[in-house]
Design a protein around this motif. Structure first.
Motif, PDB file in Angstrom:
ATOM      1  N   SER A 104       0.848  -1.185   0.000  1.00 49.11           N
ATOM      2  CA  SER A 104       0.000   0.000   0.000  1.00 49.11           C
ATOM      3  C   SER A 104       0.889   1.242   0.000  1.00 49.11           C
ATOM      4  N   GLY A 105       0.250   2.409   0.021  1.00 54.10           N
ATOM      5  CA  GLY A 105       1.021   3.649  -0.084  1.00 54.10           C
ATOM      6  C   GLY A 105       2.006   3.852   1.058  1.00 54.10           C
ATOM      7  N   VAL A 106       1.556   3.597   2.274  1.00 49.74           N
ATOM      8  CA  VAL A 106       2.447   3.806   3.418  1.00 49.74           C
ATOM      9  C   VAL A 106       3.638   2.852   3.359  1.00 49.74           C
ATOM     10  N   SER A 183      -2.064  15.000   0.778  1.00 47.89           N
ATOM     11  CA  SER A 183      -3.374  14.359   0.733  1.00 47.89           C
ATOM     12  C   SER A 183      -4.496  15.383   0.648  1.00 47.89           C
ATOM     13  N   ASP A 208       5.746  11.897  -3.498  1.00 43.68           N
ATOM     14  CA  ASP A 208       4.677  10.946  -3.166  1.00 43.68           C
ATOM     15  C   ASP A 208       3.416  11.427  -3.878  1.00 43.68           C
ATOM     16  N   HIS A 211      -2.053  10.836  -4.433  1.00 42.83           N
ATOM     17  CA  HIS A 211      -3.319  11.434  -4.863  1.00 42.83           C
ATOM     18  C   HIS A 211      -3.355  11.768  -6.348  1.00 42.83           C
ATOM     19  N   THR A 234       0.094   5.383  -4.286  1.00 45.33           N
ATOM     20  CA  THR A 234      -0.929   4.351  -4.160  1.00 45.33           C
ATOM     21  C   THR A 234      -1.419   4.058  -5.570  1.00 45.33           C
ATOM     22  N   LYS A 237      -6.210   5.305  -5.919  1.00 43.63           N
ATOM     23  CA  LYS A 237      -6.866   6.620  -5.879  1.00 43.63           C
ATOM     24  C   LYS A 237      -7.161   7.046  -7.320  1.00 43.63           C
TER      25      LYS A 237
END
Ligand SMILES: *Cc1c(COP(=O)(O)O)cnc(C)c1O
Length: 427
Positions: A104-106, A183, A208, A211, A234, A237
């Motif tokens: 995932s993104g994190v 975000s 990053d 979004h 990610t 999105k």
């Protein structure tokens, strides 16, 4: 075969028959998505093809390691899957390498920290209360717990990121890593400024684009790929793929990133999700997706303009992306009441702090709205004006049940005109 082994017939029964309870819950959620207006900017609706890949037998396969260099046998097919996904990713974004494995993104961001920083090292990121993400240095996240954080913000006058502040903080604190990305920031990032700051102090520049990725892919938002050392994102999105993450970057960093993801951080990659990412890239490489990305931004601009006409304020005065931060105070509500009121009429959004918010983050003065999901349904700028009217009427009548009921009817009527997954509903 032992008597306790479930038969082929038993193993191939449909969910509906095996577990009516979970089947029923999935039906309820399908209905919620079908008959409401999804305006959380980080959400989207994937295609049947993406769902099919995610629900495939690839979930059964262990494939620790890199394609061609696995720790398990039987990986020749999933090697092809992962190579296909990476190649399509590099084609779409013009990246030198791509790692498809972050869950995932994190996790993608965490791998970058692991690759380039030691605990206690300093990095820079956009402050959470001014649009940043938890994983860019929040004290309750690994990034804030294990590293020294220098937060940059937005200017009070126009709510834009101040390039001079970014450069002067970098010179003063000499971070090892500088993160650009957000975000809840509706405007364009000037990626060059972050490249310059990183060059001046010898830092790694991480963009990053969790979004913005779909907009970048479709050419509707500036790409950081020519400027950044590493780009994380990610995939669920604006890119409209499975719930997952990925990392791209310059070839010089490929080894460090691959090692950090596995064995540094993760075990076996989710091959079914990687297959779904390959499908997502194929979709994103089409002219249709370019149109989608541009329509998403056009819709956001139309929505923002209509909300301003209805008496609301938009942080920074508008948007250059798929999202906007709406200051709801002019209509006499807080972000919390705003979110709850919209929920009651079938519009899903989230309360959000606005820059320099006098309210605590549990109340907030803003609501964050986005157009990716509604645009996927086929809505255009005309519908955005209608949606803005629903939002304004609901917020103006947050205590009026009868009024909210009539707005709900309008929301449902509009949703029905843009079918989504209705073929999945049994009743
Ligand atoms: C959503 C988001 C992430 C995290 O993604 P998850 O998939 O929820 O882990 C990371 N960075 C930014 C900027 C985001 O908006």
């Amino acid at each position: 075969m032992s008597a306790s082994t479930p038969s082929y017939e038993a193993r191939t029964r449909k969910l509906r028959d095996v577990d009516p309870e979970v089947f029923g819950l999935i039906q309820r959620e399908t209905e919620r998505q079908e008959y409401g207006l999804e305006m959380i900017p980080s959400e989207n609706f994937v295609s049947e093809a993406v769902l099919e890949a995610m629900g495939s037998v690839l979930t059964n396969k262990y494939a620790e390691g890199q394609p061609g260099k696995r720790y398990y046998g039987g990986c020749h097919v999933v090697d092809d899957v992962e190579n296909l996904a990476s190649a399509r990713c590099c084609e779409l974004f013009g990246a030198e390498f791509a790692n498809m494995q972050p869950h995932s993104g994190v996790q993608a961001n965490q791998a970058v920290f692991e690759a380039f920083l030691k605990p206690g090292d300093t990095f820079m990121g956009l402050r959470l209360d001014q649009g940043g993400h938890l994983s860019h240095g929040s004290p309750v996240n690994f990034s804030g717990m294990h590293y020294k954080v220098v937060g940059y913000g937005v200017r009070e006058a126009d709510c834009l990121i101040d390039p001079d502040e970014v450069l002067s903080l970098a010179r003063q604190h000499k971070p090892k890593l500088i993160i650009a990305g957000a975000s809840a920031y509706a405007r364009q990032f000037d990626w060059k400024v972050f490249r310059q700051a990183a060059d001046e102090v010898g830092a790694i520049f991480l963009a990053d684009i969790a979004h913005y990725a779909g907009l970048v892919a479709g050419g509707a938002y500036p790409s950081p790929v020519p400027y950044a050392d590493i780009v994380t994102t990610t995939t669920h999105k604006t890119l409209r793929g499975p719930r997952s993450g990925m990392i791209m970057g310059r070839a010089a960093h490929q080894k460090a990133i691959n090692k950090a993801v596995f064995p540094g951080l993760q075990g076996g990659p989710h091959m079914h999700t990687i297959a779904a990412k390959a499908v997502m890239f194929k979709e994103a490489l089409t002219p249709d997706f370019k149109r989608y990305a541009q329509q998403t931004v056009d819709n956001a601009r139309a929505l923002a303009a209509a909300l301003i006409k209805g008496g609301l304020k938009i942080v920074s005065g508008g948007t250059d992306s798929h999202l906007m931060l709406v200051d709801v105070r002019p209509l006499g509500v807080t972000g919390k009441v705003g979110e709850e009121t919209l929920d009651r009429v079938g519009i899903t959004a989230n309360k959000n702090s606005i820059p320099f918010d006098p309210q605590p983050f549990t109340i907030c003065s803003g609501v964050r709205l986005g157009t990716p999901a509604l645009t996927t349904r086929g809505m255009g700028t005309k519908e955005m004006e209608q949606v803005a009217a629903f939002i304004v009427e609901a917020l103006q009548n947050s205590g009026n049940d009868a009024k909210l009921k009539s707005v709900t009817a309008g929301v449902q009527e509009l949703s029905r005109k843009f079918p989504l997954y209705k073929h999945r509903l049994v009743s």
